[in-house]
Design an enzyme around this catalytic site. Structure first.
Site, PDB file in Angstrom:
ATOM      1  N   HIS A 142       6.806  -7.413  -2.051  1.00 28.48           N
ATOM      2  CA  HIS A 142       6.588  -6.667  -0.798  1.00 28.48           C
ATOM      3  C   HIS A 142       7.508  -7.216   0.298  1.00 28.48           C
ATOM      4  O   HIS A 142       7.328  -6.898   1.479  1.00 28.48           O
ATOM      5  CB  HIS A 142       5.139  -6.819  -0.323  1.00 28.48           C
ATOM      6  CG  HIS A 142       4.122  -6.118  -1.178  1.00 28.48           C
ATOM      7  ND1 HIS A 142       4.313  -4.847  -1.654  1.00 28.48           N
ATOM      8  CD2 HIS A 142       2.896  -6.502  -1.624  1.00 28.48           C
ATOM      9  CE1 HIS A 142       3.252  -4.490  -2.365  1.00 28.48           C
ATOM     10  NE2 HIS A 142       2.385  -5.470  -2.356  1.00 28.48           N
TER      11      HIS A 142
ATOM     12  N   SER B  11      -4.351   3.129   4.525  1.00 29.99           N
ATOM     13  CA  SER B  11      -4.575   2.470   3.237  1.00 29.99           C
ATOM     14  C   SER B  11      -4.625   0.946   3.408  1.00 29.99           C
ATOM     15  O   SER B  11      -5.448   0.262   2.801  1.00 29.99           O
ATOM     16  CB  SER B  11      -3.452   2.868   2.272  1.00 29.99           C
ATOM     17  OG  SER B  11      -3.661   2.300   1.009  1.00 29.99           O
TER      18      SER B  11
ATOM     19  N   LYS C 142       0.801  -1.240   0.000  1.00 26.35           N
ATOM     20  CA  LYS C 142       0.000   0.000   0.000  1.00 26.35           C
ATOM     21  C   LYS C 142       0.827   1.279   0.000  1.00 26.35           C
ATOM     22  O   LYS C 142       0.325   2.356   0.324  1.00 26.35           O
ATOM     23  CB  LYS C 142      -1.016   0.044   1.169  1.00 26.35           C
ATOM     24  CG  LYS C 142      -1.869  -1.172   1.324  1.00 26.35           C
ATOM     25  CD  LYS C 142      -2.405  -1.735   0.040  1.00 26.35           C
ATOM     26  CE  LYS C 142      -3.472  -0.871  -0.601  1.00 26.35           C
ATOM     27  NZ  LYS C 142      -3.873  -1.447  -1.921  1.00 26.35           N
TER      28      LYS C 142
HETATM   29  P1  A3P Z   1      -4.991   4.885  -0.769  1.00 24.94           P
HETATM   30  O1  A3P Z   1      -5.619   3.659  -0.187  1.00 24.94           O
HETATM   31  O2  A3P Z   1      -4.447   5.791   0.300  1.00 24.94           O
HETATM   32  O3  A3P Z   1      -5.873   5.604  -1.708  1.00 24.94           O
HETATM   33  P2  A3P Z   1      -0.303  -0.305  -3.614  1.00 24.94           P
HETATM   34  O4  A3P Z   1      -0.330  -0.184  -5.101  1.00 24.94           O
HETATM   35  O5  A3P Z   1       1.063  -0.408  -3.037  1.00 24.94           O
HETATM   36  O6  A3P Z   1      -1.242  -1.353  -3.144  1.00 24.94           O
HETATM   37  O7  A3P Z   1      -0.813   1.106  -3.023  1.00 24.94           O
HETATM   38  C1  A3P Z   1      -2.147   1.489  -3.143  1.00 24.94           C
HETATM   39  C2  A3P Z   1      -2.263   2.922  -2.706  1.00 24.94           C
HETATM   40  O8  A3P Z   1      -1.666   3.766  -3.703  1.00 24.94           O
HETATM   41  C3  A3P Z   1      -3.711   3.379  -2.569  1.00 24.94           C
HETATM   42  O9  A3P Z   1      -3.706   4.410  -1.587  1.00 24.94           O
HETATM   43  C4  A3P Z   1      -3.966   3.906  -3.961  1.00 24.94           C
HETATM   44  O10 A3P Z   1      -5.081   4.748  -4.068  1.00 24.94           O
HETATM   45  C5  A3P Z   1      -2.660   4.658  -4.200  1.00 24.94           C
HETATM   46  N1  A3P Z   1      -2.414   4.931  -5.622  1.00 24.94           N
HETATM   47  C6  A3P Z   1      -2.508   4.089  -6.662  1.00 24.94           C
HETATM   48  N2  A3P Z   1      -2.258   4.735  -7.818  1.00 24.94           N
HETATM   49  C7  A3P Z   1      -1.994   6.021  -7.482  1.00 24.94           C
HETATM   50  C8  A3P Z   1      -1.664   7.188  -8.247  1.00 24.94           C
HETATM   51  N3  A3P Z   1      -1.561   7.159  -9.558  1.00 24.94           N
HETATM   52  N4  A3P Z   1      -1.455   8.346  -7.559  1.00 24.94           N
HETATM   53  C9  A3P Z   1      -1.541   8.395  -6.212  1.00 24.94           C
HETATM   54  N5  A3P Z   1      -1.848   7.319  -5.445  1.00 24.94           N
HETATM   55  C10 A3P Z   1      -2.076   6.145  -6.077  1.00 24.94           C
END
Ligand code: A3P
Length: 299
Positions: A112, A142, A51
């Protein structure tokens, strides 16, 4: 796009431990295979605590590698473009390591894993790695929502319970503190580009350029602008190859919380009580003492 059908009840994963880190039982069961994975010198590994902006970074990297060709980037889902090396997918049963083995070079993969759990061949082959870290408070929030929506994760419990699990490292992939610190130390001895979610959010152009430089890739200004556009939160949220809507709702129930949830810095302020904030700060001070690593909790 084909959606994988799930013909059995989805149950939340049992867990086990490897090297003091909580992982799903499925991952523990194939740990020997993961550890024995053979990296190649031109492999690229994108590593994050879960996340922290993994999918975002994966899209940026793929767009750079594809010279900004958006159609090419839509050739497959994030999951299939960049194998998740330690993951075990059910129905169809696919191991991330096997998916990576079957892939032609140069390969880009995702993990991860805490730094001490990365298969040794990645270090032996001196592979390039991009690590992205996110401030612990937003990372926690998140992760909580992800635990709620992803029916393969263990039970999150209440917000209060999850908060405690996170700060005591009793969540999948272990302690956030150890993760970000471990990779921070490793960057001084290996080819690791260490980035921050908050920096990418603040100035995507600057951070994308850092990635381009690290990947030794030169792109025209209009290509860079295109990459900035297509990797914005709102655009990625509606990209079916990146927004995880391809995962059946029995597994990822996006009505509980969308995968592309908010994509902002500072959402923790909408979740933390004053007492939780104090507790987090006091744990943080203890656990992060002695490291030069610092985070921005807001922009
Ligand atoms: P939030 O839950 O705070 O919205 P991962 O890909 O490591 O699982 O992380 C997911 C997190 O990154 C989520 O955060 C998601 O919304 C955010 N995320 C994904 N794409 C993004 C982007 N282009 N810009 C900003 N945040 C992004």
């Amino acid at each position: 796009m084909e959606r994988v059908m799930v013909d059995c009840a989805v149950t939340r994963s049992e867990t086990g431990e490897v090297g003091g880190v909580l992982l799903t039982k499925q991952v523990c069961d194939i740990w020997d295979k993961i550890w024995a994975f053979q990296a190649k010198p031109d492999d690229l590994l994108i590593a994050t605590y879960t996340k922290a902006g993994t999918t975002w970074t994966q899209e940026i990297v793929d767009m750079i590698q594809c010279d900004g060709d958006i159609e090419k980037c839509k050739r497959a889902t994030t999951f299939d473009r960049q194998p998740f090396i330690e993951w075990v997918r059910e129905k169809p049963h696919i191991l991330g390591v096997e998916q990576a083995e079957a892939m032609p070079s140069p390969r880009t993969m995702k993990t991860h894993l805490a730094v001490h759990l990365v298969p040794p061949s990645f270090w032996e082959q001196n592979c390039k790695m991009i690590y992205v870290a996110r401030n612990g408070k937003d990372n926690l929030v998140s992760y909580y929502h992800f635990y709620r929506m992803n029916q393969r994760m263990p039970e999150p419990g209440t917000w209060e319970e999850f908060f405690e699990k996170f700060i005591t490292g009793k969540v999948l992939w272990g302690s956030w503190y150890d993760h970000v610190k471990g990779w921070w130390e490793a960057k001084d001895h290996h080819r690791i580009l260490y980035l921050f979610y908050e920096d990418i959010k603040e100035n995507p152009k600057r951070e994308i350029q850092k990635i381009m430089q690290f990947l030794e890739k030169e792109l025209e200004k209009d290509v860079l602008d295109k990459i900035i556009h297509y990797t914005q939160f709102e655009v990625m949220k509606s990209n079916p190859m990146a927004n995880y809507t391809y995962v059946p709702p029995e597994i990822m129930d996006q009505t509980i919380s969308p995968f592309m949830r908010k994509g902002i810095v500072g959402d923790w302020k909408n979740h933390f009580t004053v007492a939780q904030n104090e507790r987090f700060d006091s744990e943080y001070r203890q656990k992060m003492a002695g490291t030069s690593l610092t985070f921005r909790m807001e922009l």
